[in-house]
Design an enzyme around this catalytic site. Structure first.
Site, PDB file in Angstrom:
ATOM      1  N   GLU A 179       0.645  -1.201  -0.085  1.00  0.00           N
ATOM      2  CA  GLU A 179       0.086  -0.044  -0.093  1.00  0.00           C
ATOM      3  C   GLU A 179       0.706   1.160  -0.034  1.00  0.00           C
ATOM      4  O   GLU A 179       1.466   1.766   1.052  1.00  0.00           O
ATOM      5  CB  GLU A 179      -0.996   0.277   1.241  1.00  0.00           C
ATOM      6  CG  GLU A 179      -2.018   1.305   1.253  1.00  0.00           C
ATOM      7  CD  GLU A 179      -2.805   1.270   2.335  1.00  0.00           C
ATOM      8  OE1 GLU A 179      -2.756   0.369   3.301  1.00  0.00           O
ATOM      9  OE2 GLU A 179      -3.498   2.253   2.605  1.00  0.00           O
ATOM     10  N   LYS A 221      -2.447  -2.162  -3.141  1.00  0.00           N
ATOM     11  CA  LYS A 221      -3.773  -1.302  -2.507  1.00  0.00           C
ATOM     12  C   LYS A 221      -3.098   0.173  -2.829  1.00  0.00           C
ATOM     13  O   LYS A 221      -2.322   1.050  -1.925  1.00  0.00           O
ATOM     14  CB  LYS A 221      -3.658  -1.493  -1.095  1.00  0.00           C
ATOM     15  CG  LYS A 221      -4.882  -0.553  -0.565  1.00  0.00           C
ATOM     16  CD  LYS A 221      -5.184  -1.071   0.919  1.00  0.00           C
ATOM     17  CE  LYS A 221      -6.007  -0.166   1.780  1.00  0.00           C
ATOM     18  NZ  LYS A 221      -6.533  -0.673   2.921  1.00  0.00           N
ATOM     19  N   GLY A 265      -9.977   9.435   2.236  1.00  0.00           N
ATOM     20  CA  GLY A 265     -10.729  10.572   2.843  1.00  0.00           C
ATOM     21  C   GLY A 265     -11.626  10.953   1.756  1.00  0.00           C
ATOM     22  O   GLY A 265     -12.339  11.923   1.871  1.00  0.00           O
TER      23      GLY A 265
HETATM   24  P1  13P Z   1      -9.252   4.344   3.991  1.00  0.00           P
HETATM   25  O1  13P Z   1     -10.275   3.635   2.913  1.00  0.00           O
HETATM   26  O2  13P Z   1      -9.836   5.412   5.177  1.00  0.00           O
HETATM   27  O3  13P Z   1      -8.330   5.582   3.340  1.00  0.00           O
HETATM   28  O4  13P Z   1      -8.301   3.462   4.844  1.00  0.00           O
HETATM   29  C1  13P Z   1      -7.912   2.503   3.893  1.00  0.00           C
HETATM   30  C2  13P Z   1      -6.521   1.945   4.718  1.00  0.00           C
HETATM   31  O5  13P Z   1      -6.536   0.805   4.984  1.00  0.00           O
HETATM   32  C3  13P Z   1      -5.494   2.984   5.087  1.00  0.00           C
HETATM   33  O6  13P Z   1      -4.383   2.387   5.383  1.00  0.00           O
END
Ligand code: 13P
Length: 346
Positions: A179, A221, A265
């Site tokens: 991510e 991600k 967000g």
């Molecule tokens: P959000 O969808 O709230 O951005 O969170 C995803 C997430 O896993 C952040 O690390």
């Protein structure tokens, strides 16, 4: 090659099952408490446990959610009836996942930039989580857009961390969710977001290659290519979808099984609309599955309703499952604004 290679491919495929996405519910205690405090919910362990029980026991959630990402405290908890969360999830057909990074910390000599930590001792922690029943993991890096940033040093340090984490996960039998989040904060344009996201993703896949990670045993991600939250010129749903797809097509190897976006967000409806537009328009060109791994954009309506009250659990669960279902439709390109109970697109 990892002795788990085939198992990892199978897990990744199950995570990316048609019509399903991933529920991120791995907020650290600090982040979870902050969200509780905003709603006057007491920030204590029992409330965090009760809230996570609400999420994973929501009826029919497994129809739309293939896996859920837990936090270290959560993976050790149980329902009020004494069933471990891991078992409750397995019974609901939801694969348990675990956040293994230890957070984004200030990057030395790089003002306003962060690097994600957590590599020390990670091999042992992965072995423990696998033993507990986790089958995938998550590590989040953050890239901030601002005056003169991100620096190459920040992108490289974060990409290196993601790659080192990914190979350790694959060695230990957990599918790594990689991510790299380009933050929405700031007044930058969608063009700037495109440039930074493309550069970041190229570096992430280069580092994954250098460290011998298997592209076919991971999930990406990413954040979407989108206007900064404070930019006066907000890009349309069509533009976010086309720029995000263009960026991913230029950067993500075809052997990666799936891409599951964070919401970062965005409002709930925007997050659904953007995912839907990508799948409705470009799905036939994708070599990977494109779905969601949202936290706020799935959970927020449920959390807002729950407010820490046992009597609100059932209705809060309905709101969670409703949002999961809408995003499931978006992952197939079948979502439309008319499915929303609250009509305004914000
Ligand atoms: P959000 O969808 O709230 O951005 O969170 C995803 C997430 O896993 C952040 O690390």
């Amino acid at each position: 090659m990892s002795k788990y290679a085939q198992e990892l491919r199978n897990t990744a495929k199950a995570m990316m099952a048609e019509g399903k996405g991933i529920l991120a519910m791995d907020e650290s205690n600090g982040t979870c408490n902050k969200r509780f405090k905003n709603l006057d919910i007491e920030p204590v362990e029992e409330n965090r446990r009760a809230y996570r029980e609400l999420l994973i026991t929501a009826p029919d959630l497994g129809n739309y959610i293939s896996g859920a990402i837990l936090y270290d405290e959560t993976i050790r908890q149980s329902t009020k009836d004494g069933v471990s969360f891991v078992k409750a999830m397995q019974d609901a057909g939801i694969i348990p996942g675990i956040k293994v990074d230890t957070g984004a910390k200030d990057l030395a000599a790089r003002p306003n930039e962060k690097v994600t930590e957590g590599l020390d001792g990670l091999r042992d922690r992965i072995a423990e989580y696998y033993e507990m029943g986790a089958r995938f993991a998550k590590w989040r890096s953050v890239i901030t857009i601002g005056d003169g940033i991100p620096s190459d040093g920040c992108i490289e340090a974060n990409a290196h961390g993601l790659a080192r984490y990914a190979v350790l996960c694959q060695e230990g039998g957990l599918v790594p969710i990689v991510e790299p989040e380009v933050l929405i904060n700031g007044d930058h344009t969608i063009e700037t977001c495109y440039e930074v996201t493309e550069k970041t993703l190229h570096e992430v896949f280069r580092q994954l290659y250098v460290q011998n990670a298997a592209y076919d045993q991971m999930i990406l991600k990413p954040s979407m290519v989108i206007s900064g939250a404070d930019c006066s010129q907000q890009a349309s749903v069509e533009e976010v979808a086309s720029e995000t797809v263009r960026c991913l097509m230029n950067c993500v190897p075809a052997s990666v099984p799936g891409i599951a976006f964070l919401s970062g967000g965005q409002s709930e409806q925007r997050a659904s609309a953007h995912l839907n537009e990508m799948n409705a328009k470009y799905r036939s060109q994708f070599p990977w599955r494109v779905t969601f791994s949202y936290a706020r954009a799935i959970q927020q309506p449920a959390l807002n309703y729950w407010k820490g009250e046992q009597s609100n659990v059932e209705e809060a669960q309905k709101r969670l499952v409703e949002r999961a279902k809408l995003n499931s439709e978006a992952s197939k390109g079948n979502y439309s604004q008319s499915m929303e109970k609250e009509p305004a697109l914000v």
